[in-house]
Scaffold this active site. Structure first.
Site, PDB file in Angstrom:
ATOM      1  N   HIS A  94     -11.182  -4.923  -2.419  1.00 43.83           N
ATOM      2  CA  HIS A  94      -9.373  -5.390  -2.119  1.00 43.83           C
ATOM      3  C   HIS A  94      -9.436  -5.889  -0.864  1.00 43.83           C
ATOM      4  O   HIS A  94     -10.518  -5.347   0.448  1.00 43.83           O
ATOM      5  CB  HIS A  94      -8.421  -4.424  -2.520  1.00 43.83           C
ATOM      6  CG  HIS A  94      -8.871  -2.547  -1.610  1.00 43.83           C
ATOM      7  ND1 HIS A  94      -9.897  -2.658  -1.998  1.00 43.83           N
ATOM      8  CD2 HIS A  94      -8.290  -2.409  -0.922  1.00 43.83           C
ATOM      9  CE1 HIS A  94     -10.127  -0.656  -1.506  1.00 43.83           C
ATOM     10  NE2 HIS A  94      -8.774  -1.096  -0.411  1.00 43.83           N
ATOM     11  N   PHE A  95      -8.487  -6.104   0.008  1.00 46.67           N
ATOM     12  CA  PHE A  95      -8.177  -6.541   1.485  1.00 46.67           C
ATOM     13  C   PHE A  95      -7.128  -6.349   1.974  1.00 46.67           C
ATOM     14  O   PHE A  95      -5.491  -6.053   0.690  1.00 46.67           O
ATOM     15  CB  PHE A  95      -7.697  -8.236   2.151  1.00 46.67           C
ATOM     16  CG  PHE A  95      -9.191  -8.759   1.401  1.00 46.67           C
ATOM     17  CD1 PHE A  95     -10.170  -8.894   2.766  1.00 46.67           C
ATOM     18  CD2 PHE A  95      -9.985  -9.098  -0.038  1.00 46.67           C
ATOM     19  CE1 PHE A  95     -11.488  -9.928   2.709  1.00 46.67           C
ATOM     20  CE2 PHE A  95     -11.096  -9.978   0.369  1.00 46.67           C
ATOM     21  CZ  PHE A  95     -12.597 -10.372   1.213  1.00 46.67           C
ATOM     22  N   HIS A  96      -6.307  -5.506   2.401  1.00 48.24           N
ATOM     23  CA  HIS A  96      -5.693  -4.143   3.511  1.00 48.24           C
ATOM     24  C   HIS A  96      -5.455  -6.080   4.704  1.00 48.24           C
ATOM     25  O   HIS A  96      -6.326  -6.468   5.547  1.00 48.24           O
ATOM     26  CB  HIS A  96      -6.536  -3.533   3.875  1.00 48.24           C
ATOM     27  CG  HIS A  96      -6.561  -2.394   3.251  1.00 48.24           C
ATOM     28  ND1 HIS A  96      -5.981  -1.262   3.169  1.00 48.24           N
ATOM     29  CD2 HIS A  96      -7.404  -2.320   3.068  1.00 48.24           C
ATOM     30  CE1 HIS A  96      -6.394   0.054   2.231  1.00 48.24           C
ATOM     31  NE2 HIS A  96      -7.852  -0.956   2.826  1.00 48.24           N
ATOM     32  N   GLN A 154     -14.167   2.765   2.243  1.00 47.85           N
ATOM     33  CA  GLN A 154     -13.501   2.652   0.881  1.00 47.85           C
ATOM     34  C   GLN A 154     -13.757   3.946  -0.435  1.00 47.85           C
ATOM     35  O   GLN A 154     -14.084   4.890  -0.060  1.00 47.85           O
ATOM     36  CB  GLN A 154     -14.906   1.700  -0.101  1.00 47.85           C
ATOM     37  CG  GLN A 154     -14.662   0.963  -1.423  1.00 47.85           C
ATOM     38  CD  GLN A 154     -15.022   0.546  -2.058  1.00 47.85           C
ATOM     39  OE1 GLN A 154     -16.423  -0.211  -1.441  1.00 47.85           O
ATOM     40  NE2 GLN A 154     -14.617  -0.520  -3.023  1.00 47.85           N
ATOM     41  N   ASP A 193       0.563  -0.773   0.161  1.00 50.11           N
ATOM     42  CA  ASP A 193      -0.358  -0.485  -0.008  1.00 50.11           C
ATOM     43  C   ASP A 193       0.992   1.218   0.107  1.00 50.11           C
ATOM     44  O   ASP A 193       1.872   1.139   0.639  1.00 50.11           O
ATOM     45  CB  ASP A 193      -0.691  -0.363   1.138  1.00 50.11           C
ATOM     46  CG  ASP A 193      -1.634   1.166   0.457  1.00 50.11           C
ATOM     47  OD1 ASP A 193      -1.913   2.172   0.736  1.00 50.11           O
ATOM     48  OD2 ASP A 193      -3.120   0.683   1.500  1.00 50.11           O
TER      49      ASP A 193
END
Length: 144
Positions: free
Chosen positions: A107-109, A101, A37
Site C-alpha cells: 500500500h501507498f500512503h 510496515q 487511513d
C-alpha cells in the site's frame, strides 16, 4: 515480519477488499481501492492499494499491477492536493517491519503536509471514527 513474508488473506486490507471490514472509500476501480487511513497523521491521510495483487511488498507485485497502482496513487494525490491545498504531500511506502510496515498488503500512503502543523504519530491512540474522516474524504472524492 521480513521482506519474504507470505501473503495473509486475513490482513486488514484483504478484509476491506472482501467487504468484511468497513472503510471510508475515496476511489475504486476493478483493480484499485483508495480509502482514508483510520490512523491519520494529518487531515486527508489516505491509502491506495491494489485489490487483486497478493503482494506484501513492492518486491512481490507484477510490473503491470504496480503501474496501475502508481497511476492511482498519482490520481488520488492530485485530488488531495486540489481538495485540501496542503503545502506539501508525502507519498510513503514501507517494505518490512524494520522499515515501518505494519500491514502486509502492499500500500501507498498519501499524507498532506501543512506548514506549521506537525504530523501526528501513526497508529497512536485509537482509530478515527468514519464520521471524523468523512469531511476530508468528501472534499477529496469531489476532486477525483
Amino acid at each position: 515480519m521480513s521482506l519474504d513474508t507470505d501473503y495473509d488473506n486475513d490482513n486488514i486490507f484483504a478484509k476491506i477488499i472482501r467487504g468484511d471490514m468497513n472503510c471510508v472509500k475515496l476511489y475504486e476501480t476493478d483493480d484499485i481501492l483508495a480509502f482514508m487511513d483510520v490512523f491519520p497523521q494529518s487531515e486527508g491521510h489516505c491509502l491506495v492499494i491494489h485489490k487483486h495483487a497478493k503482494a506484501t511488498s513492492l518486491f512481490d507485485i507484477s510490473p503491470d499491477d504496480l503501474s496501475a497502482l502508481a497511476q492511482a496513487v498519482q490520481k488520488v494525490a492530485k485530488a488531495v492536493k486540489e481538495a485540501l491545498a496542503p503545502d506539501g504531500v508525502r507519498i510513503a511506502q514501507f517494505n518490512g517491519a524494520p522499515a515501518g510496515q505494519t500491514v502486509y498488503h502492499l500500500h501507498f500512503h498519501i499524507i498532506p503536509v501543512f506548514e506549521g502543523k506537525r504530523l501526528d504519530d501513526h497508529a497512536r491512540g485509537g482509530p478515527a471514527e468514519a464520521a471524523a474522516l468523512e469531511p476530508a474524504a468528501k472534499k477529496i472524492r469531489d476532486k477525483i
